[in-house]
Motif scaffolding. Structure first.
Motif, PDB file in Angstrom:
ATOM      1  N   PRO A  38      34.427  29.827 -38.257  1.00  0.00           N
ATOM      2  CA  PRO A  38      34.890  29.583 -40.244  1.00  0.00           C
ATOM      3  C   PRO A  38      34.664  30.971 -39.873  1.00  0.00           C
ATOM      4  CG  PRO A  38      32.546  29.079 -38.558  1.00  0.00           C
ATOM      5  CD  PRO A  38      33.847  28.976 -37.565  1.00  0.00           C
ATOM      6  N   LYS A  87      41.621  31.312 -41.706  1.00  0.00           N
ATOM      7  CA  LYS A  87      43.152  30.950 -41.563  1.00  0.00           C
ATOM      8  C   LYS A  87      43.318  30.273 -42.618  1.00  0.00           C
ATOM      9  CE  LYS A  87      39.557  28.361 -39.135  1.00  0.00           C
ATOM     10  NZ  LYS A  87      38.091  28.587 -38.736  1.00  0.00           N
ATOM     11  N   ARG A 137      38.135  17.565 -48.303  1.00  0.00           N
ATOM     12  CA  ARG A 137      36.777  18.225 -49.972  1.00  0.00           C
ATOM     13  C   ARG A 137      38.174  17.176 -50.731  1.00  0.00           C
ATOM     14  NH1 ARG A 137      35.880  22.900 -46.741  1.00  0.00           N
ATOM     15  NH2 ARG A 137      38.139  23.665 -46.764  1.00  0.00           N
ATOM     16  N   ILE A 195      29.075  17.721 -43.968  1.00  0.00           N
ATOM     17  CA  ILE A 195      29.824  18.558 -43.849  1.00  0.00           C
ATOM     18  C   ILE A 195      28.677  19.748 -44.781  1.00  0.00           C
ATOM     19  CG2 ILE A 195      31.733  20.023 -45.209  1.00  0.00           C
ATOM     20  CD1 ILE A 195      33.286  17.765 -45.348  1.00  0.00           C
ATOM     21  N   ASP A 229      27.625  20.284 -39.746  1.00  0.00           N
ATOM     22  CA  ASP A 229      28.306  20.010 -38.334  1.00  0.00           C
ATOM     23  C   ASP A 229      29.765  19.376 -38.858  1.00  0.00           C
ATOM     24  OD1 ASP A 229      25.670  20.038 -37.180  1.00  0.00           O
ATOM     25  OD2 ASP A 229      24.957  18.029 -38.586  1.00  0.00           O
ATOM     26  N   LEU A 230      30.131  19.243 -37.365  1.00  0.00           N
ATOM     27  CA  LEU A 230      30.984  18.406 -37.875  1.00  0.00           C
ATOM     28  C   LEU A 230      31.562  16.856 -37.906  1.00  0.00           C
ATOM     29  CD1 LEU A 230      32.861  19.428 -34.449  1.00  0.00           C
ATOM     30  CD2 LEU A 230      32.822  20.595 -36.526  1.00  0.00           C
ATOM     31  N   THR A 261      37.928  12.405 -38.114  1.00  0.00           N
ATOM     32  CA  THR A 261      39.149  13.657 -38.759  1.00  0.00           C
ATOM     33  C   THR A 261      40.405  13.082 -37.597  1.00  0.00           C
ATOM     34  OG1 THR A 261      37.105  14.724 -38.336  1.00  0.00           O
ATOM     35  CG2 THR A 261      39.154  16.089 -38.050  1.00  0.00           C
ATOM     36  N   GLY A 268      41.986  23.918 -38.217  1.00  0.00           N
ATOM     37  CA  GLY A 268      41.066  23.703 -38.611  1.00  0.00           C
ATOM     38  C   GLY A 268      40.692  22.351 -37.779  1.00  0.00           C
ATOM     39  N   PHE A 269      41.890  21.610 -37.645  1.00  0.00           N
ATOM     40  CA  PHE A 269      41.957  20.755 -36.510  1.00  0.00           C
ATOM     41  C   PHE A 269      43.165  21.197 -35.082  1.00  0.00           C
ATOM     42  CE2 PHE A 269      44.445  17.378 -35.011  1.00  0.00           C
ATOM     43  CZ  PHE A 269      43.741  16.195 -34.397  1.00  0.00           C
ATOM     44  N   ARG A 325      39.377  20.787 -32.994  1.00  0.00           N
ATOM     45  CA  ARG A 325      37.948  21.471 -33.004  1.00  0.00           C
ATOM     46  C   ARG A 325      36.696  21.091 -32.489  1.00  0.00           C
ATOM     47  NH1 ARG A 325      37.764  23.170 -38.861  1.00  0.00           N
ATOM     48  NH2 ARG A 325      36.020  24.742 -39.072  1.00  0.00           N
ATOM     49  N   GLN A 327      39.794  16.182 -29.710  1.00  0.00           N
ATOM     50  CA  GLN A 327      41.230  16.009 -30.537  1.00  0.00           C
ATOM     51  C   GLN A 327      42.230  16.584 -30.415  1.00  0.00           C
ATOM     52  OE1 GLN A 327      39.039  18.265 -34.755  1.00  0.00           O
ATOM     53  NE2 GLN A 327      36.926  16.432 -34.584  1.00  0.00           N
ATOM     54  N   LEU A 384      31.811  34.236 -44.988  1.00  0.00           N
ATOM     55  CA  LEU A 384      31.310  33.452 -45.687  1.00  0.00           C
ATOM     56  C   LEU A 384      30.240  33.095 -46.303  1.00  0.00           C
ATOM     57  CD1 LEU A 384      30.654  31.717 -41.699  1.00  0.00           C
ATOM     58  CD2 LEU A 384      32.284  30.939 -43.999  1.00  0.00           C
ATOM     59  N   ARG A 415      32.047  34.571 -50.276  1.00  0.00           N
ATOM     60  CA  ARG A 415      33.301  33.691 -50.162  1.00  0.00           C
ATOM     61  C   ARG A 415      33.054  33.391 -51.765  1.00  0.00           C
ATOM     62  NH1 ARG A 415      36.421  30.323 -46.113  1.00  0.00           N
ATOM     63  NH2 ARG A 415      34.853  28.954 -46.164  1.00  0.00           N
ATOM     64  N   ARG A 429      31.375  27.314 -52.025  1.00  0.00           N
ATOM     65  CA  ARG A 429      30.687  25.706 -51.275  1.00  0.00           C
ATOM     66  C   ARG A 429      29.715  25.908 -50.396  1.00  0.00           C
ATOM     67  NH1 ARG A 429      35.527  26.570 -46.705  1.00  0.00           N
ATOM     68  NH2 ARG A 429      33.973  25.560 -46.011  1.00  0.00           N
ATOM     69  N   ARG A 481      27.260  26.108 -38.818  1.00  0.00           N
ATOM     70  CA  ARG A 481      28.900  25.630 -38.539  1.00  0.00           C
ATOM     71  C   ARG A 481      29.302  26.697 -36.659  1.00  0.00           C
ATOM     72  NH1 ARG A 481      30.432  28.256 -44.077  1.00  0.00           N
ATOM     73  NH2 ARG A 481      33.094  27.592 -42.980  1.00  0.00           N
TER      74      ARG A 481
HETATM   75  P1  ADP Z   1      35.986  26.537 -42.066  1.00  0.00           P
HETATM   76  O1  ADP Z   1      36.408  26.856 -40.952  1.00  0.00           O
HETATM   77  O2  ADP Z   1      35.272  27.642 -42.498  1.00  0.00           O
HETATM   78  O3  ADP Z   1      34.211  26.507 -40.966  1.00  0.00           O
HETATM   79  P2  ADP Z   1      37.077  24.055 -43.080  1.00  0.00           P
HETATM   80  O4  ADP Z   1      37.216  23.867 -44.665  1.00  0.00           O
HETATM   81  O5  ADP Z   1      38.627  23.832 -42.059  1.00  0.00           O
HETATM   82  O6  ADP Z   1      35.623  25.367 -42.471  1.00  0.00           O
HETATM   83  O7  ADP Z   1      35.666  23.065 -42.713  1.00  0.00           O
HETATM   84  C1  ADP Z   1      34.989  23.246 -43.352  1.00  0.00           C
HETATM   85  C2  ADP Z   1      33.798  21.220 -42.589  1.00  0.00           C
HETATM   86  O8  ADP Z   1      34.807  20.262 -42.318  1.00  0.00           O
HETATM   87  C3  ADP Z   1      33.165  21.936 -41.049  1.00  0.00           C
HETATM   88  O9  ADP Z   1      32.782  22.857 -41.518  1.00  0.00           O
HETATM   89  C4  ADP Z   1      33.363  20.247 -40.992  1.00  0.00           C
HETATM   90  O10 ADP Z   1      32.278  19.726 -41.368  1.00  0.00           O
HETATM   91  C5  ADP Z   1      34.627  19.759 -41.261  1.00  0.00           C
HETATM   92  N1  ADP Z   1      35.534  19.886 -40.435  1.00  0.00           N
HETATM   93  C6  ADP Z   1      36.955  20.275 -41.268  1.00  0.00           C
HETATM   94  N2  ADP Z   1      37.860  20.029 -40.253  1.00  0.00           N
HETATM   95  C7  ADP Z   1      37.165  19.397 -38.986  1.00  0.00           C
HETATM   96  C8  ADP Z   1      37.499  19.094 -37.208  1.00  0.00           C
HETATM   97  N3  ADP Z   1      38.702  19.084 -36.960  1.00  0.00           N
HETATM   98  N4  ADP Z   1      36.504  18.237 -37.617  1.00  0.00           N
HETATM   99  C9  ADP Z   1      35.183  17.809 -37.412  1.00  0.00           C
HETATM  100  N5  ADP Z   1      34.927  18.620 -38.425  1.00  0.00           N
HETATM  101  C10 ADP Z   1      35.980  18.782 -38.986  1.00  0.00           C
END
Ligand code: ADP
Ligand code: ZN
Length: 212
Positions: free
Chosen positions: A9, A13, A36, A53, A57-58, A64, A84-85, A87, A91, A123, A126, A159, A170
């Motif tokens: 994070p 990206k 979002r 989020i 956490d994920l 996802t 971001g995918f 992760r 996945q 971060l 931002r 955010r 994160r």
């Molecule tokens: P960053 O890469 O700066 O952490 P993102 O905008 O990519 O921010 O993601 C923000 C949040 O969205 C993550 O902290 C997570 O909670 C969720 N998220 C995004 N992509 C995934 C993913 N592939 N799997 C699980 N959670 C995700």
């Protein structure tokens, strides 16, 4: 060429994806942005994901992956950037299945390398436009007028997950779940590393060179 952009994070990206989209006409698929948008629109998925989020956490894999599957249905041959995918390794495996089903392939998994010390600063500083989504940084890329978007005049906000207290969660999720993804793409022979430090334009050139 279809690519993944991954990294911790704050690696940049989103910034680089926006440039690739604009200059190379690539399709940008960001799971963070998709979540979002769902939260903003108060969809069922958004309601499920919001608390997760906000605490850093994920979101669970099945949610996802389902969301990404839907995005794949809308594709029409344009080269894409996945941001971001994946992760998690689960996945990454799901993505391989999805690519195979759709007769697509992945060119490279580009890792944006930025050391830990810089991430927190990036971060916490931002700020994001609540209307158009443009991002700024209080020191590195300040808007002309504090709190106001240069592009559209919208209000700039921080955010919730960019607050310092959430960032450590994160980063921990990243280390536990996403670092193994790096090994996954190394084994697949798709992995390349790009230095994510320095001017945005310089980082862009490094990434664009990988696509040439
Ligand atoms: P960053 O890469 O700066 O952490 P993102 O905008 O990519 O921010 O993601 C923000 C949040 O969205 C993550 O902290 C997570 O909670 C969720 N998220 C995004 N992509 C995934 C993913 N592939 N799997 C699980 N959670 C995700
Ligand atoms: Zn704006």
């Amino acid at each position: 060429m279809n690519i993944l952009l991954f990294g911790p994070p704050g690696a940049g990206k989103g910034t680089q994806s926006a440039l690739l989209k604009e200059r190379l006409n690539m399709l940008h698929i960001s799971t963070g942005d998709l979540f979002r948008a769902n939260i903003k629109g108060q969809t069922e998925l958004g309601l499920k994901a919001k608390a997760i989020i906000d605490r850093g956490d994920l979101v669970p894999d099945e949610i996802t992956i389902g969301m990404v599957e839907q995005e794949f249905q809308k594709m029409s041959g344009q080269s894409f950037i996945l941001d971001g995918f994946p992760r998690t390794v689960a996945q990454a495996e799901a993505l391989d299945r999805l690519l195979a089903t759709n007769n697509m392939d992945l060119g490279k998994a580009i890792f944006m390398d930025v050391s830990h010390d810089y991430l927190v600063k990036r971060l916490t500083g931002r700020r994001v436009c609540s209307d158009c989504g443009a991002t700024f940084h209080v020191d590195a890329m300040p808007p002309k007028k504090e709190g106001v978007c240069d592009n559209c005049g919208g209000e700039l906000k921080q955010r919730k997950d960019d607050h310092e207290s959430v960032i450590s969660t994160r980063l921990k999720a990243y280390e536990e779940n996403t670092l193994p993804v790096l090994e996954y793409y190394k084994e697949a022979g798709k992995y390349v590393e790009v230095d994510g430090l320095g001017e945005t334009e310089d980082v862009y050139k490094r990434i664009a060179a990988e696509l040439a």
